[in-house]
Design an enzyme around this catalytic site. Structure first.
Site, short mmCIF file in Angstrom:
data_model
loop_
_atom_site.label_atom_id
_atom_site.label_comp_id
_atom_site.label_asym_id
_atom_site.label_seq_id
_atom_site.Cartn_x
_atom_site.Cartn_y
_atom_site.Cartn_z
N ARG A 161 35.64 27.41 36.69
CA ARG A 161 34.90 26.82 37.80
C ARG A 161 33.40 26.89 37.52
O ARG A 161 32.91 27.79 36.85
CB ARG A 161 35.18 27.57 39.10
CG ARG A 161 36.49 27.20 39.76
CD ARG A 161 36.69 27.92 41.09
NE ARG A 161 36.74 29.35 40.91
CZ ARG A 161 35.74 30.18 41.15
NH1 ARG A 161 34.59 29.73 41.62
NH2 ARG A 161 35.88 31.47 40.96
N LYS A 165 40.79 25.12 45.77
CA LYS A 165 39.58 25.71 46.35
C LYS A 165 38.81 24.70 47.21
O LYS A 165 38.27 25.05 48.26
CB LYS A 165 38.67 26.24 45.24
CG LYS A 165 39.37 27.18 44.29
CD LYS A 165 39.89 28.41 44.98
CE LYS A 165 40.73 29.21 44.00
NZ LYS A 165 40.84 30.62 44.34
P1 GTP Z 1 42.40 34.25 40.68
O1 GTP Z 1 43.61 33.45 40.34
O2 GTP Z 1 41.24 33.98 39.75
O3 GTP Z 1 41.97 34.13 42.09
O4 GTP Z 1 42.71 35.78 40.32
P2 GTP Z 1 43.73 36.91 40.79
O5 GTP Z 1 43.05 37.77 41.80
O6 GTP Z 1 45.06 36.37 41.13
O7 GTP Z 1 43.82 37.79 39.46
P3 GTP Z 1 45.04 38.38 38.64
O8 GTP Z 1 46.06 39.05 39.51
O9 GTP Z 1 45.57 37.32 37.76
O10 GTP Z 1 44.33 39.54 37.79
C1 GTP Z 1 43.39 39.30 36.82
C2 GTP Z 1 43.23 40.48 35.89
O11 GTP Z 1 43.17 41.74 36.59
C3 GTP Z 1 44.36 40.58 34.89
O12 GTP Z 1 43.82 40.68 33.61
C4 GTP Z 1 45.08 41.83 35.27
O13 GTP Z 1 45.64 42.48 34.17
C5 GTP Z 1 44.00 42.69 35.95
N1 GTP Z 1 44.59 43.59 36.97
C6 GTP Z 1 45.39 43.23 38.01
N2 GTP Z 1 45.80 44.30 38.74
C7 GTP Z 1 45.24 45.39 38.14
C8 GTP Z 1 45.28 46.80 38.41
O14 GTP Z 1 45.92 47.27 39.34
N3 GTP Z 1 44.55 47.60 37.58
C9 GTP Z 1 43.83 47.11 36.54
N4 GTP Z 1 43.16 47.96 35.77
N5 GTP Z 1 43.78 45.79 36.23
C10 GTP Z 1 44.46 44.94 37.03
C1 SPV Z 2 39.79 31.49 41.21
O1 SPV Z 2 38.83 31.35 40.42
O2 SPV Z 2 39.72 32.22 42.23
C2 SPV Z 2 41.07 30.80 40.93
C3 SPV Z 2 41.12 29.86 39.82
O3 SPV Z 2 42.02 31.03 41.66
S1 SPV Z 2 40.48 28.28 40.23
O4 SPV Z 2 41.56 27.51 40.84
O5 SPV Z 2 40.03 27.65 38.99
O6 SPV Z 2 39.40 28.40 41.17
MN MN Z 3 41.53 32.41 43.32
#
Ligand code: GTP
Ligand code: SPV
Ligand code: MN
Length: 623
Positions: free
Chosen positions: A93, A245
């Site tokens: 983004r 978004k």
């Molecule tokens: P968006 O799709 O961008 O909104 O992100 P999201 O919040 O869904 O992120 P996601 O769950 O994919 O996590 C992103 C990163 O955080 C990954 O690399 C995970 O490995 C790391 N992560 C998630 N949960 C934990 C945790 O409990 N501890 C640690 N250390 N890392 C974590």
């Molecule tokens: C975020 O950045 O919070 C996402 C990925 O979930 S995007 O849809 O590219 O914004």
């Molecule tokens: Mn997101």
């Protein structure tokens, strides 16, 4: 694809045969008129109304494989799955190029980029003029939320990116069914998207296409008053999947404020305790801070189950009984690939067995995908996310840090039956979190709704690769909505406070969590992932009145003897460090919060200023 409509004839191109009705296939005259008008502006070779059928998906993927925009992942490993490699200048983004174009700049507020709507529209019309020459204009009707749900909203995206079409098919209820929902008087959100790379110049000369067309100039523009979205120049993620978004957060937050509900950057889960009691939780964490992981959590504590309802966006609305109900408006997951593996998120790994579009991951010799963290063993040789040879030991990652998978939600083994319930689920608790190596405790409870809103408003988090910008830099990300709130953030806080008053005794309880606190040696103090169930266990027992808490300036904290640490090998001192509230460091936080609030001037709700005053007073008393 069903209907093919005549586009405005480009000088070079034969006029295609007319479709079933020159007036357009929608029952909504404004929709047909808008498509005709935009077709004239965009000057595509063809117009194609998308049906959302499997045949359409197959035809498009075959075409993109033939043209070199997609690589078919070895179907023996993952059937019907594809890899897209983006232009290296189009990988996340672009917050700097995201605009809220309200008539009054104050209505966008200091945390959004503002542009005058009339000037912006003029600029965009000039950019979009002929932007689709030589390409197909896809008309993508979609529903955010289950088709026909009282909580769902409709939109139509125009795009020249077949990759966006495929992604929208996975991420939304897209096609004929959505189009049929748009009756003569139904409101719908128009969303125009072009990669900004016409194949034919104004003088008619044609150029060859590239695998990932995009434009150096990018605009992700929102018009909250007229509820329109115009996106130019990028094909990636939230820049191009406009239901996500742009619609479900930025435009929807504006609609929600007017209609009395909330559009949030939240995951949704149903957790069931060993006693068989179920609770629905929503959690707002900033981008790439663990929403997908938490949504698919595999509990390490016996007897618990966590079922997935949503992993990124939730729409929250009070029901007739005054309880807050939530739906996941999406139909798929657009998940961060790096860090997703058997040890961290086996449920996600199981979800992406097939029917998945991967973007910017690496490709192994055997034709399967790979990224950092997928397996402990690193393949010796691969092709990296840019299609270059890669060897273990190279100092650059094989997959881009914001590489993603796009997959239908119903493939998730932990998906809850309620995930597509048109009425949604009743929320029991709301969690706020961020990526904080210091100060913020593992888990805390707000002592009131207003305190909970204060915790949400003051989330700060270390920046991730989900958006262009300095990775690791600490910034405020109120409610994890900094890049996603379509109006003045201070007004949004006020709307949250009002919601609490409206919900009264039915209001969900509010908690804060932080999985990312680090010790002096720089390593995480908390094991995270499946072990996060221990925080959930405490939260749920708080809801039931079965766990005690102690007051602190950071909120209500667990007592060690009340918190299930059984079987966990926490290093010496880790517990104390996870919950340490250093008044000096916290007063600095409070100063930063004051600076944040000052940016909004008199628009900050008094009730939040009071929270800050109380916090400072409690901290000073502890110096
Ligand atoms: P968006 O799709 O961008 O909104 O992100 P999201 O919040 O869904 O992120 P996601 O769950 O994919 O996590 C992103 C990163 O955080 C990954 O690399 C995970 O490995 C790391 N992560 C998630 N949960 C934990 C945790 O409990 N501890 C640690 N250390 N890392 C974590
Ligand atoms: C975020 O950045 O919070 C996402 C990925 O979930 S995007 O849809 O590219 O914004
Ligand atoms: Mn997101």
């Amino acid at each position: 694809m069903t209907a093919t409509l005549p586009a405005a004839p480009a000088p070079h191109a034969p006029v295609p045969a007319a479709g079933p009705s020159a007036a357009g296939p929608s029952r909504n005259a404004a929709l047909n008129g808008w498509v005709a008008e935009m077709t004239e502006l965009l000057q595509p070779d063809r117009v194609s109304w998308c049906t959302g059928s499997q045949a359409e998906f197959d035809q498009l993927t075959k075409q993109l494989v033939r043209e070199g925009s997609l690589v078919r992942v070895n179907p023996e490993w993952r059937p019907n799955s594809f890899l897209a490699r983006s232009d290296p200048r189009d990988v996340a983004r672009v917050e700097e190029r995201t605009f809220i174009c309200s008539a009054d700049p104050e209505d966008a507020g200091p945390t959004n980029n503002w542009r005058d709507p009339v000037e912006m529209k003029q600029e965009l019309i000039a950019l979009f003029d002929g932007a689709m020459r030589g390409r197909t204009l896809y008309v993508v009707p979609f529903s955010m939320g289950p088709i026909g749900s009282p909580l769902a909203k409709l939109g139509v995206q125009l795009t020249d990116s077949p990759y966006a079409v495929l992604s929208m098919q996975i991420m939304t209820r897209m096609g004929t069914e959505a189009l049929e929902q748009i009756g003569p008087d139904t409101s719908w959100v128009p969303a125009v998207h072009s990669v900004g790379s016409p194949l034919v110049d104004a003088d008619g000369s044609r150029r060859a296409d590239v695998p990932w067309p995009c434009n150096e100039t990018k605009y992700i523009a929102h018009f909250p008053e007229t509820r329109e979205i115009w996106s130019f120049g990028s094909g990636y993620g939230g820049n191009s999947l406009l239901g996500k978004k742009c619609f479900a957060l930025r435009i929807a937050s504006v609609i929600a404020r007017e209609e009395g509900w909330l559009a949030e950057h939240m995951l949704l889960v149903k957790v069931t305790s060993p006693e068989g009691r179920s609770y629905n939780l929503a959690a707002a964490f900033p981008s790439a801070c663990g929403k997908t992981n938490f949504a698919m959590l595999q509990p390490t504590l016996p007897g618990w189950t966590v079922e997935t309802i949503g992993d990124d966006i939730a729409w929250l609305r009070p029901d007739a009984e005054g309880r807050l109900r939530a739906i996941n408006p999406e139909r798929g997951f657009f998940g961060v690939a790096p860090g997703t593996g058997e040890r961290t998120n086996p449920t996600a790994v199981a979800t992406i067995w097939g029917n998945t579009i991967f973007t910017n991951v690496a490709l192994q010799d055997d034709g399967d995908v790979w990224w950092e963290g997928l397996t402990d063993r690193v393949p010796d040789r691969m092709v990296d996310w840019q299609g270059r040879p890669w060897m273990d030991g190279l100092p650059v990652p094989a997959a881009h840090p914001n590489a993603r998978f796009t997959v239908p939600a119903d493939q998730c083994p932990s998906i809850a039956d309620e995930w597509d319930d048109p009425d949604g689920v009743v929320l029991d608790a709301i969690l706020f979190g961020g990526r904080r190596s210091t100060n913020i405790p593992l888990v805390a409870e707000a002592d009131s709704w207003a305190h909970g809103v204060f915790l949400g408003a003051t989330i700060s988090s270390e920046q991730t690769a989900a958006a262009e910008g300095p990775v690791g830099a600490l910034r405020h990300d109120p409610f994890a909505m900094l890049p996603f709130c379509g109006y003045n953030m201070a007004d949004y806080w006020g709307h949250w406070l009002d919601m609490g008053e409206r919900l009264g005794e039915h209001a969900p309880r509010i908690f804060q969590v932080n999985w990312f606190r680090k010790g002096r040696d720089g390593s995480y103090l908390w094991p995270g992932f499946g072990e996060n169930i221990r925080a959930v266990d405490w939260i749920v027992r708080r809801l039931d009145g079965a766990a005690r808490a102690r007051r602190s300036p950071a909120g209500l904290l667990p007592l060690r003897e009340d918190f299930d640490l059984e079987g966990l090998d926490l290093p010496d001192g880790a517990w104390d460090e996870l919950f340490r509230v250093d008044p000096v460091a916290w007063l600095q936080e409070a100063d930063q919060t004051r600076a944040l609030f000052e940016r909004f001037g008199s628009r900050v709700p008094k009730r939040l200023l009071t929270q800050l005053t109380v916090l400072r007073w409690e901290l000073v008393a502890r110096l």
